[in-house]
Design a protein around this motif. Sequence first.
Motif, short mmCIF file in Angstrom:
data_model
loop_
_atom_site.label_atom_id
_atom_site.label_comp_id
_atom_site.label_asym_id
_atom_site.label_seq_id
_atom_site.Cartn_x
_atom_site.Cartn_y
_atom_site.Cartn_z
N ASN A 117 -3.26 76.62 -11.44
CA ASN A 117 -4.16 75.89 -10.54
C ASN A 117 -4.20 74.41 -10.88
N TRP A 143 -13.71 69.08 -5.68
CA TRP A 143 -14.81 70.03 -5.55
C TRP A 143 -14.37 71.26 -4.77
N ILE A 144 -13.72 71.02 -3.64
CA ILE A 144 -13.25 72.14 -2.80
C ILE A 144 -12.27 73.00 -3.57
N TRP A 156 -11.58 73.37 -6.97
CA TRP A 156 -11.99 74.10 -8.17
C TRP A 156 -13.08 75.13 -7.88
N ILE A 157 -13.93 74.87 -6.89
CA ILE A 157 -14.91 75.89 -6.52
C ILE A 157 -14.19 77.10 -5.91
N THR A 158 -13.20 76.82 -5.05
CA THR A 158 -12.42 77.91 -4.46
C THR A 158 -11.64 78.66 -5.53
N ALA A 172 -12.37 78.99 -8.62
CA ALA A 172 -13.30 79.74 -9.48
C ALA A 172 -13.75 81.05 -8.85
N THR A 173 -13.67 81.14 -7.51
CA THR A 173 -14.16 82.35 -6.84
C THR A 173 -13.36 83.60 -7.26
N VAL A 220 -14.84 84.63 -10.75
CA VAL A 220 -16.21 85.12 -10.55
C VAL A 220 -16.19 86.44 -9.78
N VAL A 252 -17.54 86.11 -2.04
CA VAL A 252 -16.85 85.50 -3.18
C VAL A 252 -15.57 86.25 -3.51
N GLY A 283 -11.84 84.71 -3.27
CA GLY A 283 -11.05 84.70 -4.50
C GLY A 283 -9.75 85.47 -4.38
N TRP A 323 -7.46 83.46 -2.24
CA TRP A 323 -7.05 82.23 -2.94
C TRP A 323 -5.95 82.51 -3.97
#
Length: 200
Positions: free
Chosen positions: A21, A43-44, A46-48, A50-51, A54, A70, A74, A77
């Motif tokens: 990533n 932001w877009i 790393w949040i995506t 991380a899903t 998580v 989520v 994920g 992604w």
Amino acid sequence: MKHLTFLIFFIVFIGIYFLGNWYIFNRGMQALPVGSFRAVFPWIFWITAATFVVGQFLERGHFTYFSQVVTYIGSFWLVIAWYALLLVIAIDLFRVANHFLHFIPQAWVVCFLSGKILFIGVSFVSLSLVTYGAINAYIPKIRNVEIEIDKPAITQKEIKIALVSDIHMGFIIGNNRIKRLVNRLNGVKPDIVLLAGDLV
């Protein structure tokens, strides 16, 4: 020992996942021109990204609407990132080869191979491949293959075998899709059903 093995596997997998990533993100930041989207892209991204991590934990607990969303994001992604990583590596190798061999005209580099164009191209191809894969998984294809065996048949002259592979049962491929698959298999009326792998 079992928990230790899982912990080591998990750490190695997350490490590889993060590095992959990071490579995509780094190339994306280099490709994007200065602007408002470049500011929100980290932001877009790393949040995506991380899903997926998580979602792996939420999937094993009590399911809520939030955990479903989520996990869906994920899971998709992970595949998008895989295709994007392959494309970015291919582009980088192409650039390295061109640096030494100079087989791409400079006009093409400026017009068609700029960072913005490559960013859009990688994003479009990755999303298209994932969309095609999702449709293919939702509507599985049946292929008929006839095989003649040079042996005398005692009673049954013909055997119909259904070979099923890459079902990937889990959260996304749930009970409803499995029921539809079973109904399609029953419609074929096979004598034998073979499961070739990647069942779960």
